[in-house]
Motif scaffolding. Sequence first.
Motif, mmCIF file in Angstrom:
data_model
loop_
_atom_site.group_PDB
_atom_site.id
_atom_site.type_symbol
_atom_site.label_atom_id
_atom_site.label_comp_id
_atom_site.label_asym_id
_atom_site.label_seq_id
_atom_site.Cartn_x
_atom_site.Cartn_y
_atom_site.Cartn_z
ATOM 1 N N TYR A 117 1.690 3.141 -7.286
ATOM 2 C CA TYR A 117 2.514 3.470 -6.140
ATOM 3 C C TYR A 117 2.422 4.962 -5.873
ATOM 4 N N ARG A 166 7.667 0.074 -0.964
ATOM 5 C CA ARG A 166 9.061 0.063 -1.402
ATOM 6 C C ARG A 166 9.798 1.121 -0.605
ATOM 7 N N GLU A 211 9.585 -3.907 0.664
ATOM 8 C CA GLU A 211 10.725 -4.225 -0.181
ATOM 9 C C GLU A 211 11.839 -3.227 0.086
#
Lengths: 182, 331
Positions: free
Chosen positions: B127, B166, B187
């Motif tokens: 990420y 995210r 998300e």
Amino acid sequence: MDQRHSGLLSVFEENRQPLLRFLMARTRDAALAEDLLQNVWIKIRDLEHAQPVENPLAYLFKSCENAVRDAKRSAARKLARETLWAEQVDVHVGGGQNNLTPEKIAMERDNLRAVLAELEKMPERTRAIFLDFRLQEIPQKEIADQYAISISAVEKHLQRAYRVIREYREKMEKDDAGGAGP
Amino acid sequence: MTSEPHMNDHNPSNDPIWEQAVRWVLQQQEDRMDVDDWEAFSAWLEQDPAHGQCYDQVVEADADLETMAAKNSGPETNPEPQVPANTKHKTPGAANDNRSWWAGFGAIAAVLIAAIVFWPGQSGPEYALMETAPGEVRTVAIGPSITMTMNGNSELAVNETGKTIRMISGEASFAVTSDIPGAIRVEVADLMLVDVGTVFNVIRDDGEMRLAVTDGAVMVNPDEQRIMVEAGTEIRMQLDNLSYTSRPVSSESVLAWQDGQLVFENRSLASVIADIERILATKITVPDELSGQRLTGTLNLANEEAVVMADLAAVLEGTARKNGDIWIISN
């Protein structure tokens, strides 16, 4: 300016010819090819990248391929895919009817449903291998190891899945041509 | 003999052109195309117009296949979803499970979605953290088909390989050019948003999420509530109990922030102020008698903070001054 993205731009400039050649070969339409190349250039110029691009030229080819797919995509079929998927919805919020003709979408959707029925008839192992590859994105080589078969055997299974769709679509077109006659 | 020149066209089980076209699609699917491959692909396309036509058909067939799989990923077709608690899908035993996976084409896809939630990526999810400064608007490419634009004072984690974002705080919009549902997953706390061919905007604020869809649709929690939010709609959802309200929105007002504009149509003053505070990372107080007011208008947030506050005060027919870190609007 971010170095990553100015790098991509200079790779683009150096390889304008092979990229254009690809787009020409892919579209067989000089004006469209030029337009798409321009679109890709604008996108690269305007965007920075979340992560470094590993192989810039391959990435640019891929971007061109995506641009072609976007340009060629049938709007009705796209919507049919979306709405077919969306049938399994518990709650719908908002949204009116889409402006494509409902008949066309319904037809595409019926076609897709029928293709699914065809896929259900595929041999067990072919389905499993296709799902491993396409959904789980497991490389063919790993699938071959898992099933203790050769890579070319894996490819045969995958080829079969695509063939099911082709045969079905061809059959549909034939039926349409026969049934819609005057 | 010459009267049957295209035997192969009618016999797809033995059509080398089709098979080669499938091979090109498979190779792209696996991300195995290097520059030489792209050049070989160009040359193959140049050889014969039939090559390209055949390839186009394979591309459509490929989208069909993936759509089938995506469609059947829902819990309805799958009475006993085997959400794995501890098994990895690549264990050698997985091959034995294939029979039950196929039973309805569903369980495996449920596993896929679960896999993205619980183990995002196979070789360790990577990420990249992306942040914007207050007032900064930034556009980022996520792979070749997704464009993300971040509003000011926002923080997101991006896994480019898994196409998963995210949302930690702030606001971002996503434009997806793919007709395969599920090209991107966003998300927000425990919520999962999946695109259905889409342009959409997400705001994560204290305890709530605002999702506005301007094109296509977005599925919220595809493996649970399955709420489909369609174009022209905004939902405001509480992150703790998932209760929500919805209202119609125009794409111009939803995405105006990308040009530094905050557009509000009949919005409460409190919610407009909350947006300004979030984007500019500042604090604003207004007199109580104004807080119930509803506003329609536009503010240019690209201006200096003091100018933005003066504009806001002007809309309220008051004046703005700064006291420490807090802007005070008074009338």
